[in-house]
Design an enzyme around this catalytic site. Structure first.
Site, mmCIF file in Angstrom:
data_model
loop_
_atom_site.group_PDB
_atom_site.id
_atom_site.type_symbol
_atom_site.label_atom_id
_atom_site.label_comp_id
_atom_site.label_asym_id
_atom_site.label_seq_id
_atom_site.Cartn_x
_atom_site.Cartn_y
_atom_site.Cartn_z
ATOM 1 N N LYS A 101 -5.965 6.111 -8.152
ATOM 2 C CA LYS A 101 -7.093 6.120 -7.206
ATOM 3 C C LYS A 101 -8.370 6.720 -7.796
ATOM 4 O O LYS A 101 -9.468 6.368 -7.403
ATOM 5 C CB LYS A 101 -6.695 6.858 -5.930
ATOM 6 C CG LYS A 101 -5.730 6.048 -5.087
ATOM 7 C CD LYS A 101 -5.638 6.579 -3.682
ATOM 8 C CE LYS A 101 -4.932 5.590 -2.771
ATOM 9 N NZ LYS A 101 -3.486 5.472 -3.069
ATOM 10 N N GLU B 33 -12.157 7.128 4.325
ATOM 11 C CA GLU B 33 -11.006 7.253 5.212
ATOM 12 C C GLU B 33 -9.812 7.632 4.350
ATOM 13 O O GLU B 33 -9.800 7.375 3.150
ATOM 14 C CB GLU B 33 -10.728 5.908 5.900
ATOM 15 C CG GLU B 33 -9.898 4.907 5.090
ATOM 16 C CD GLU B 33 -10.593 4.381 3.835
ATOM 17 O OE1 GLU B 33 -11.839 4.434 3.779
ATOM 18 O OE2 GLU B 33 -9.889 3.924 2.906
ATOM 19 N N SER C 196 1.886 3.447 -10.664
ATOM 20 C CA SER C 196 0.579 3.791 -10.076
ATOM 21 C C SER C 196 0.398 5.273 -9.810
ATOM 22 O O SER C 196 -0.733 5.756 -9.760
ATOM 23 C CB SER C 196 0.375 2.991 -8.786
ATOM 24 O OG SER C 196 1.463 3.197 -7.896
HETATM 25 C C1 LIG Z 1 -2.588 4.570 -2.534
HETATM 26 C C2 LIG Z 1 -1.514 4.273 -3.490
HETATM 27 C C3 LIG Z 1 -0.993 2.960 -3.661
HETATM 28 C C4 LIG Z 1 -1.409 1.789 -2.813
HETATM 29 O O1 LIG Z 1 -2.729 1.373 -2.975
HETATM 30 P P1 LIG Z 1 -3.145 0.034 -3.709
HETATM 31 O O2 LIG Z 1 -4.558 -0.143 -3.325
HETATM 32 O O3 LIG Z 1 -2.259 -1.068 -3.214
HETATM 33 O O4 LIG Z 1 -2.976 0.248 -5.153
HETATM 34 C C5 LIG Z 1 -0.034 2.754 -4.635
HETATM 35 N N1 LIG Z 1 0.435 3.760 -5.398
HETATM 36 C C6 LIG Z 1 -0.035 5.024 -5.276
HETATM 37 C C7 LIG Z 1 0.532 6.091 -6.151
HETATM 38 C C8 LIG Z 1 -1.011 5.325 -4.322
HETATM 39 O O5 LIG Z 1 -1.451 6.585 -4.190
#
Ligand SMILES: *Cc1c(COP(=O)(O)O)cnc(C)c1O
Length: 387
Positions: A90, A112, A371
């Protein structure tokens, strides 16, 4: 770079667009111009990459997970976005939008947040770039995530607990949109995923595309060629589109793992691509879950009733296969990666790992976008596993 599917900028086939009240048309048009004329210049890109390197920890490694590969029966490479500052991808998007806000002379950021991950990333860049920062968070979410609320306040952000409606993420989005409509001159609305009205889906994609650009170079260097498949989890879809874009014109299969909750045929899931319909939500035309479905996923970051419009298009044209990964499958992958590699993934990212398992017998080399890290999920996991 005009693509056929973006003949009208900001539309993705029949999806995307700008479905907003009139007061928001003009500020969004100005933001779209800034995206074209500022964000896409080499100078901006260089400044953006400098901050990501110095502050956020880029480039992230591409790690050949041999233990997981053995367990799943395919060569799995993990793109380690979990190692970034804040523990997730993020920050890429937050840095990009904050840099743009600063250049455009804005003095204030709003955002948000659901579980608090995007609010935390926004609070970080608010402090970094010295911008007043206000986060809208549903009271219900704030009660569940007191530590995140505290952390945001510690970094100087105001956290506005929203009590209207269901006091959840959708209500926080509504409150942030209202704030934006009333304060467009000095305020930038830092949208947290590749969702919302144009230009957010394409702008967020641009900032997250650093993931795929790095991964493509790294996998070629490591293996001498491209992977057979790229896999990511899909909430709003920003980490997935960020991984996919660099491979878009290649012979690389794409897989997106949605929050399947109790299953795509159940009434509790967050899988609008596996099950759902076309509709307008939060300023965009996209796929949303059916009316009789309660939005639910074991991972708070996937708990969203819609999805970014580019994914709706990828689904429609068959460029990417989307699968609903159930809570149980995600928790199984969460444990497997922890045990085989000593890497505890975020519950969101566990959906991508689980999807790699599902497609491992069809592909030899798979890049999985990790992610985020699982530290934030420890308490929840400790209640679920009796260790
Ligand atoms: C917020 C989040 C997501 C989901 O958001 P996307 O916009 O679909 O990438 C995925 N993995 C993590 C670790 C997150 O914090």
């Amino acid at each position: 770079m005009t693509r056929q599917d973006e003949a009208t900028p900001g539309t993705f086939g029949e999806f995307g667009g700008r479905h907003v009240p009139e007061v928001m048309e003009e500020p969004l048009e100005r933001l779209a111009e800034a995206y074209e004329n500022v964000v896409r210049t080499p100078e901006f890109r260089a400044a953006f990459l400098d901050v990501l390197e110095a502050y956020a920890g880029r480039p992230t490694p591409l790690y050949h997970a041999t233990g997981l590969s053995e367990a799943y029966g395919a060569d799995v490479y993990l793109k380690r976005e979990d190692l970034l500052h804040g523990g997730a991808h993020k920050i890429n998007n937050a840095v990009g939008q904050a840099l743009l806000a600063k250049k455009a002379g804005k003095t204030r950021l709003i955002a948000e947040t659901g579980a608090g991950q995007h609010g935390t990333a926004t609070a970080m860049v608010g402090a970094l770039f010295d911008l007043d920062t206000e986060i809208y968070m549903g009271r219900k979410d704030a009660d569940r995530q007191r530590m995140n609320v505290f952390r945001m306040r510690l970094m100087g952000a105001a956290v506005n607990e929203v009590t209207r409606g269901g006091a959840g993420l959708a209500d926080a989005v509504d409150a942030a949109l209202e704030d934006f409509a009333g304060n467009v001159d000095d305020t930038h609305y830092l949208v947290g995923s590749a969702v919302g009205p144009d230009p957010f889906p394409r702008m967020v994609r641009e900032f997250q595309s650093v993931i795929g650009e790095e991964a493509r170079e790294q996998i070629v260097e490591e293996t001498g060629g491209l992977p057979d498949a790229a896999v990511a989890c899909v909430g709003g879809g920003s980490n997935a589109i960020g991984l996919f874009h660099a491979f878009r014109d290649d012979d690389v299969a794409f897989y997106g793992g949605e929050g399947g909750g109790e299953g795509a045929t159940s009434t509790r899931h967050a899988a609008p691509l596996s099950s759902g319909k076309s509709d307008v939500l939060h300023g965009m035309r996209t796929r949303v879950i059916d009316d009789d479905v309660e939005v639910h996923s074991v991972s708070a970051g996937l708990d969203y009733p819609g999805v970014g419009p580019e994914h709706a298009m990828f689904r429609a044209v068959g460029r990417c296969e989307y699968r609903a990964i159930t809570d149980d499958e995600a928790l199984d992958a969460f444990r497997t990666l922890s045990e085989t590699e000593g890497i505890v993934p975020a519950l969101e990212s566990s959906h991508a790992v689980a999807l790699a398992k599902r497609v491992a017998d069809e592909h030899d080399t798979i890049v999985v976008n990790l992610s985020g890290r699982g530290d934030k999920d420890m308490e929840q996991a400790a209640e679920l596993f009796d260790l």
